[in-house]
Scaffold this active site. Structure first.
Site, PDB file in Angstrom:
ATOM      1  N   HIS A  67      26.326  33.163  23.290  1.00 55.85           N
ATOM      2  CA  HIS A  67      26.366  34.398  24.067  1.00 55.85           C
ATOM      3  C   HIS A  67      27.735  35.056  23.945  1.00 55.85           C
ATOM      4  O   HIS A  67      28.751  34.396  23.726  1.00 55.85           O
ATOM      5  CB  HIS A  67      26.035  34.119  25.524  1.00 55.85           C
ATOM      6  CG  HIS A  67      24.591  33.798  25.749  1.00 55.85           C
ATOM      7  ND1 HIS A  67      24.032  33.700  27.005  1.00 55.85           N
ATOM      8  CD2 HIS A  67      23.572  33.556  24.879  1.00 55.85           C
ATOM      9  CE1 HIS A  67      22.743  33.424  26.901  1.00 55.85           C
ATOM     10  NE2 HIS A  67      22.446  33.325  25.620  1.00 55.85           N
ATOM     11  N   GLU A  69      29.827  36.319  26.076  1.00 52.36           N
ATOM     12  CA  GLU A  69      30.874  35.893  27.004  1.00 52.36           C
ATOM     13  C   GLU A  69      31.537  34.600  26.524  1.00 52.36           C
ATOM     14  O   GLU A  69      32.761  34.477  26.518  1.00 52.36           O
ATOM     15  CB  GLU A  69      30.284  35.671  28.411  1.00 52.36           C
ATOM     16  CG  GLU A  69      29.607  36.891  28.998  1.00 52.36           C
ATOM     17  CD  GLU A  69      28.116  36.993  28.689  1.00 52.36           C
ATOM     18  OE1 GLU A  69      27.403  37.615  29.480  1.00 52.36           O
ATOM     19  OE2 GLU A  69      27.663  36.453  27.660  1.00 52.36           O
ATOM     20  N   CYS A  95      24.580  35.277  32.184  1.00 49.71           N
ATOM     21  CA  CYS A  95      23.563  34.321  32.623  1.00 49.71           C
ATOM     22  C   CYS A  95      24.274  33.195  33.384  1.00 49.71           C
ATOM     23  O   CYS A  95      25.502  33.133  33.436  1.00 49.71           O
ATOM     24  CB  CYS A  95      22.789  33.777  31.418  1.00 49.71           C
ATOM     25  SG  CYS A  95      23.770  32.696  30.341  1.00 49.71           S
ATOM     26  N   CYS A  98      26.746  31.208  31.173  1.00 54.11           N
ATOM     27  CA  CYS A  98      27.960  31.975  30.885  1.00 54.11           C
ATOM     28  C   CYS A  98      28.833  32.080  32.138  1.00 54.11           C
ATOM     29  O   CYS A  98      30.062  32.035  32.046  1.00 54.11           O
ATOM     30  CB  CYS A  98      27.621  33.350  30.347  1.00 54.11           C
ATOM     31  SG  CYS A  98      26.980  33.284  28.647  1.00 54.11           S
TER      32      CYS A  98
END
Length: 143
Positions: A67, A69, A95, A98
């Site tokens: 992801h 992040e 999410c 993250c």
């Protein structure tokens, strides 16, 4: 948001455009004192084939994707940047996984779109992420 926040959101949007995922493009920028520490976007790890076929296989895509992040955090670590006290600008609400990484990285502020700007399948994870971030004392600014 002030003009600096708007600038960093635009940079996160540019980073999102670098993603090869045909379905969801997410970008992130880590900033401290108006200095960019690192950027990230959602994609496969470096050196891993990121063919369209793999992205179109949802199971493979979900298993392989880093992801945005986390990618920004890992890029900061790779370059020796200190993330404690920084701000994360992202184009997609973090999410829950993250959010845990954001907390562990010492990020103090997250600037992201609202939970409901993304597909409903993400809302539960976003709600849990918000709970974690609030409990950890991370400021959340929505745009």
């Amino acid at each position: 948001m002030n003009k600096w926040d708007e600038r960093f959101v635009r940079i996160a949007e540019e980073a999102a455009s670098w993603s090869k995922d045909p379905g969801t493009k997410v970008g992130a920028v880590l900033v401290n004192d108006k200095r960019i520490l690192a950027t990230g976007y959602n994609g496969f790890p470096s050196g891993i084939s990121d063919s369209l076929e793999r992205y179109l296989d949802r199971e493979v895509k979900l298993a392989y994707t880093v992801h945005a992040e986390v990618n920004a955090l890992l890029n900061a670590a790779k370059n020796g940047a200190q993330t404690a006290g920084s701000t994360l600008y992202t184009t997609f609400h973090p999410c829950v996984n993250c959010a845990a990484a954001v907390i562990q990285g010492g990020i103090t502020t997250v600037v992201s779109p609202t939970v409901h700007s993304a597909p409903e399948r993400w809302w539960d994870s976003f709600a849990r992420a918000g709970e974690l971030l609030l409990e950890a004392g991370v400021n959340i600014i929505y745009y």
